[in-house]
Design a protein around this motif. Structure first.
Motif, PDB file in Angstrom:
ATOM      1  N   LEU A  73       0.822  -1.439  -0.066  1.00  0.00           N
ATOM      2  CA  LEU A  73      -0.001   0.088  -0.040  1.00  0.00           C
ATOM      3  C   LEU A  73       0.675   1.223   0.043  1.00  0.00           C
ATOM      4  N   GLY A  74       1.950   1.126   0.721  1.00  0.00           N
ATOM      5  CA  GLY A  74       2.980   2.353   1.036  1.00  0.00           C
ATOM      6  C   GLY A  74       3.538   2.607  -0.503  1.00  0.00           C
ATOM      7  N   ALA A  75       3.818   1.571  -1.367  1.00  0.00           N
ATOM      8  CA  ALA A  75       4.362   1.869  -2.620  1.00  0.00           C
ATOM      9  C   ALA A  75       3.060   2.427  -3.557  1.00  0.00           C
ATOM     10  N   GLU A  76       2.120   1.983  -3.514  1.00  0.00           N
ATOM     11  CA  GLU A  76       0.814   2.634  -4.147  1.00  0.00           C
ATOM     12  C   GLU A  76       0.667   3.975  -3.975  1.00  0.00           C
ATOM     13  N   ILE A  77       0.594   4.475  -2.709  1.00  0.00           N
ATOM     14  CA  ILE A  77       0.485   5.627  -2.123  1.00  0.00           C
ATOM     15  C   ILE A  77       1.482   6.740  -2.604  1.00  0.00           C
ATOM     16  N   GLY A  78       2.669   6.081  -2.203  1.00  0.00           N
ATOM     17  CA  GLY A  78       4.107   7.140  -2.363  1.00  0.00           C
ATOM     18  C   GLY A  78       4.568   7.541  -0.820  1.00  0.00           C
ATOM     19  N   SER A  79       5.734   7.405  -0.748  1.00  0.00           N
ATOM     20  CA  SER A  79       6.210   7.960   0.739  1.00  0.00           C
ATOM     21  C   SER A  79       5.866   9.535   0.982  1.00  0.00           C
ATOM     22  N   GLU A  80       5.889  10.289   0.101  1.00  0.00           N
ATOM     23  CA  GLU A  80       5.565  11.759   0.169  1.00  0.00           C
ATOM     24  C   GLU A  80       4.145  12.063   0.753  1.00  0.00           C
ATOM     25  N   LYS A  81       3.503  11.015   0.704  1.00  0.00           N
ATOM     26  CA  LYS A  81       1.864  11.269   1.087  1.00  0.00           C
ATOM     27  C   LYS A  81       1.763  10.522   2.413  1.00  0.00           C
ATOM     28  N   LEU A  82       2.763   9.873   3.195  1.00  0.00           N
ATOM     29  CA  LEU A  82       2.728   9.106   4.316  1.00  0.00           C
ATOM     30  C   LEU A  82       2.877  10.181   5.454  1.00  0.00           C
ATOM     31  N   VAL A  83       2.122  10.019   6.488  1.00  0.00           N
ATOM     32  CA  VAL A  83       2.464  10.641   7.943  1.00  0.00           C
ATOM     33  C   VAL A  83       2.676   9.814   8.825  1.00  0.00           C
ATOM     34  N   THR A  84       3.864  10.067   9.773  1.00  0.00           N
ATOM     35  CA  THR A  84       4.083   9.685  10.920  1.00  0.00           C
ATOM     36  C   THR A  84       3.352   9.985  12.081  1.00  0.00           C
ATOM     37  N   ILE A  85       2.994   8.818  12.893  1.00  0.00           N
ATOM     38  CA  ILE A  85       2.133   9.231  14.226  1.00  0.00           C
ATOM     39  C   ILE A  85       3.051   8.598  15.203  1.00  0.00           C
ATOM     40  N   VAL A  86       3.169   9.627  16.299  1.00  0.00           N
ATOM     41  CA  VAL A  86       3.930   9.470  17.612  1.00  0.00           C
ATOM     42  C   VAL A  86       3.063   9.484  18.637  1.00  0.00           C
ATOM     43  N   HIS A  87       2.852   8.648  19.612  1.00  0.00           N
ATOM     44  CA  HIS A  87       1.952   8.547  20.709  1.00  0.00           C
ATOM     45  C   HIS A  87       2.811   9.871  21.614  1.00  0.00           C
ATOM     46  N   PRO A  88       2.034  10.524  22.270  1.00  0.00           N
ATOM     47  CA  PRO A  88       2.519  11.681  23.235  1.00  0.00           C
ATOM     48  C   PRO A  88       3.316  11.054  24.309  1.00  0.00           C
TER      49      PRO A  88
END
Length: 175
Positions: A73-88
Motif C-alpha cells: 500500500l505504501g508503494a501505491e500511495i508514495g512515501s511523500e503522502k505518508l504521515v508518521t504518528i507518534v504517541h505523546p
C-alpha cells in the motif's frame, strides 16, 4: 494541520486513532477498510481500500500491522503522502531520524543516533537503544528490547517481549 486518512480498521488502527487524537497537528478525517467496521472512536469509514485514488488530496497513514501489505500500500500511495504518528507518551532522542509513515507507540523509547526508515512500527513499550537501524517496513511488537547497534532488516517482524542482544543483525522474523 495535516488532514490524514487511515488505511485499516483493526486493532492496530484503533491504537493509532487514539494516539492521533492527542496530536493537535493531525486530523484523522476518516479511514478506508475492506471490512464491515463503520466507525473507530468517532472516526467514520470513507470507503474501501480500492478507493485510495479518490482521496489523493489527503495524507495517509497505513494502520496495518502486516508488513507485506503495509509495504504494498505504501508503494501505491508514495512515501511523500505518508504521515508518521507518534504517541505523546513516547520518548524519542533529539538526534533520531524517523522516516515517513511510521508509528511510535505509547511508552516506546528510541535512543540516540538511531535511524528508523519509512513505514516502521515501534509498538507500545518497546525500547530501541542507541545506534540502531530499523529498515523500511520493520515491525517491533509490544515490549521488544533492542540492544545498542542492532540492525533490523526490511519487513522483519519481532514478536512481543523479544530481546535482541546488542550488535546483532536481525535478518528474518522473530516469532
Amino acid at each position: 494541520m495535516e488532514k490524514v486518512i487511515l488505511i485499516g480498521a483493526g486493532g492496530h488502527a484503533r491504537v493509532l486513532v487514539d494516539a492521533a487524537l492527542h496530536d493537535e497537528n493531525i486530523e484523522i478525517v476518516g479511514f478506508l477498510d475492506d471490512g464491515d467496521i463503520d466507525e473507530i472512536l468517532g472516526i467514520k469509514k470513507l470507503g474501501n481500500t480500492s478507493e485510495i485514488e479518490k482521496f489523493r488530496n489527503y495524507k495517509f497513514h497505513i494502520a496495518i500491522g502486516n508488513n507485506n501489505l503495509r509495504e504494498q500500500l505504501g508503494a501505491e500511495i508514495g512515501s511523500e503522502k505518508l504521515v508518521t504518528i507518534v504517541h505523546p507518551a513516547a520518548y524519542i532522542s533529539r538526534d533520531v531520524q524517523i522516516g515517513k509513515g511510521c508509528y511510535i507507540g505509547a511508552n516506546a523509547v528510541i535512543n540516540s543516533k538511531t535511524i528508523v526508515e519509512d513505514m516502521v512500527i515501534v509498538n507500545t513499550k518497546s525500547v530501541v537503544e542507541h545506534d540502531c537501524i530499523l529498515k523500511k517496513g520493520a515491525h517491533l511488537s509490544y515490549g521488544v528490547l533492542l540492544g545498542s547497534s542492532v540492525k533490523v532488516d526490511e519487513k522483519v517482524y519481532i514478536e512481543m517481549g523479544s530481546v535482541v542482544q546488542r550488535g546483532i543483525k536481525v535478518e528474518r522474523d522473530i516469532r
